[in-house]
Design a protein around this motif. Structure first.
Motif, short mmCIF file in Angstrom:
data_model
loop_
_atom_site.label_atom_id
_atom_site.label_comp_id
_atom_site.label_asym_id
_atom_site.label_seq_id
_atom_site.Cartn_x
_atom_site.Cartn_y
_atom_site.Cartn_z
N HIS A 100 -3.46 2.72 -7.86
CA HIS A 100 -3.57 2.11 -6.53
C HIS A 100 -3.95 0.63 -6.65
O HIS A 100 -4.86 0.27 -7.37
N ARG A 101 -3.22 -0.21 -5.90
CA ARG A 101 -3.38 -1.66 -5.94
C ARG A 101 -3.07 -2.24 -7.33
O ARG A 101 -3.58 -3.29 -7.69
N ASP A 161 -6.69 -8.52 -0.05
CA ASP A 161 -7.25 -7.42 -0.84
C ASP A 161 -8.10 -7.92 -2.01
O ASP A 161 -8.97 -7.20 -2.49
N VAL A 208 -1.72 -8.95 -0.20
CA VAL A 208 -2.31 -8.98 -1.55
C VAL A 208 -3.48 -9.95 -1.61
O VAL A 208 -4.51 -9.66 -2.21
N HIS A 268 0.86 -4.39 -6.19
CA HIS A 268 0.23 -5.64 -5.77
C HIS A 268 0.42 -6.75 -6.81
O HIS A 268 -0.21 -7.79 -6.73
N THR A 273 -7.51 -5.97 -6.78
CA THR A 273 -6.13 -5.64 -7.12
C THR A 273 -5.82 -6.14 -8.53
O THR A 273 -6.56 -6.96 -9.08
N ASP A 329 0.81 -1.22 0.00
CA ASP A 329 0.00 0.00 0.00
C ASP A 329 0.84 1.27 0.00
O ASP A 329 0.32 2.37 0.22
#
Length: 326
Positions: free
Chosen positions: A62-63, A110, A107, A67, A117, A45
């Motif tokens: 983001h992600r 998420d 990961v 990730h 992700t 993150d």
């Protein structure tokens, strides 16, 4: 998941690592591994820093790469090498393996959110989002916190956290069944469904729902096994007009379209400018759709202002667009 949940997961993993005899053999290894699991559970993150640049860059990335499969391999190496600088006598392999588990756990959990992700990069840029666990799930956070407290008062960390993760496995199975039941109920209620996007909330029995059919978008909510349809919108393709063509070139709208799978659009013409608005239909809250992209263009189709992100009132949106002085 949210930062707090990743922190307690990292601490829990550090507790589990203490059952490894190599970890507890030396203070340096024990300290380095506990730091490694904690840092590893947070590292992917790091891309949150992209918010400092702008929302468009954050939404696009983001992600994403942090990730991805290469990142899952690189994060543990980077963290291990850094920690070895401070703990040169720590066991290299066991520090790396527990840090690696911390990154994988981050990961992995998420993937179960609605946000998801790009965990399959570089083989696929598809967002993997199972939509069964909210970004913040009170039960998952609190059961980890309880486990940490029990461990700290003297309980065996292995027994404590393996018991907790057995409970969480059952919890995830229950959440999958609940989500599947919501989708079945939607398909029974609405005909000609081509796609159902279900987003969990922090409330156990409530889900946000966006439904796509051949002709319409539906915005609904599931609450205690009841499907409540809030709104219905005609499904209209994005028109091939000069205003829309100019607006889509904007970085904020482009980022929105790269992220949002279901939305409606509006074009308004005022005395001296146009306003193009795209509205994500997945996150309805109290009658408001907070995730939007707005582009304002002058009559020569030059972009004046734009914004994308989560905004919870029209007044705040106008301030973001600098139409109302803050």
């Amino acid at each position: 998941m949210d930062t707090g949940t990743h922190v307690v997961m990292g601490l829990a993993l550090g507790g589990i690592a203490t059952i490894d005899p190599v970890v507890t053999a030396t203070p340096a290894t024990a300290q380095a591994v506990i730091l490694g699991t904690l840092i590893g559970s947070q590292a992917p993150d790091l891309d949150t820093i992209l918010k400092l640049r702008n929302n468009a860059h954050y939404i696009r990335n983001h992600r994403g790469i942090t990730h991805s499969l290469p990142a899952v391999l690189l994060w543990p190496l980077l963290i291990t090498c850094t920690l070895l600088f401070f703990f040169p006598n720590a066991n290299l392999f066991h520090l790396w393996i527990w840090t690696f588990i911390g990154v994988i756990l981050h990961v992995f959990v998420d993937i179960f959110n609605a946000y998801g992700t790009q965990a399959l990069r570089p083989f696929s840029n598809k967002w993997v989002a199972l939509g069964v666990i909210n970004t913040f799930d009170p039960f998952i956070f609190l059961i980890h916190l309880l486990g940490i407290i029990i461990w700290k008062v003297g309980a065996h960390p292995g027994i404590t956290f393996f018991t907790i993760y057995a409970i969480l496995l059952l919890y995830y199975i229950i959440r999958f069944r609940m989500r599947n039941n919501v989708e079945k109920a939607i398909r029974a209620k609405i005909k000609n469904v081509t796609e159902v996007i279900i987003s969990p909330t922090y409330r156990f029995n409530q889900w946000h729902i966006a439904v796509v059919t051949d002709e319409f978008f539906y915005v609904a909510r599931a609450k205690n096994d009841e499907i409540i349809i809030h709104e219905k919108f005609a499904k209209r393709p994005i028109p091939d007009t000069p205003v829309i063509k100019a607006a889509i070139k904007d970085k904020n709208l482009s980022a929105f379209l790269s992220f949002s799978p279901v939305y409606r659009w509006e074009v308004d013409e005022y005395d001296d400018y146009y306003e193009v608005r795209f509205i994500d239909l997945r996150y309805r809250s109290k009658g408001h759709y907070p995730f939007v992209a707005v582009v304002q263009l002058d009559l020569d189709l030059k972009i004046i202002n734009s914004y994308t992100g989560w905004i919870f009132s029209e007044e705040k949106l106008r301030k973001k667009l600098e139409l109302i002085p803050s």
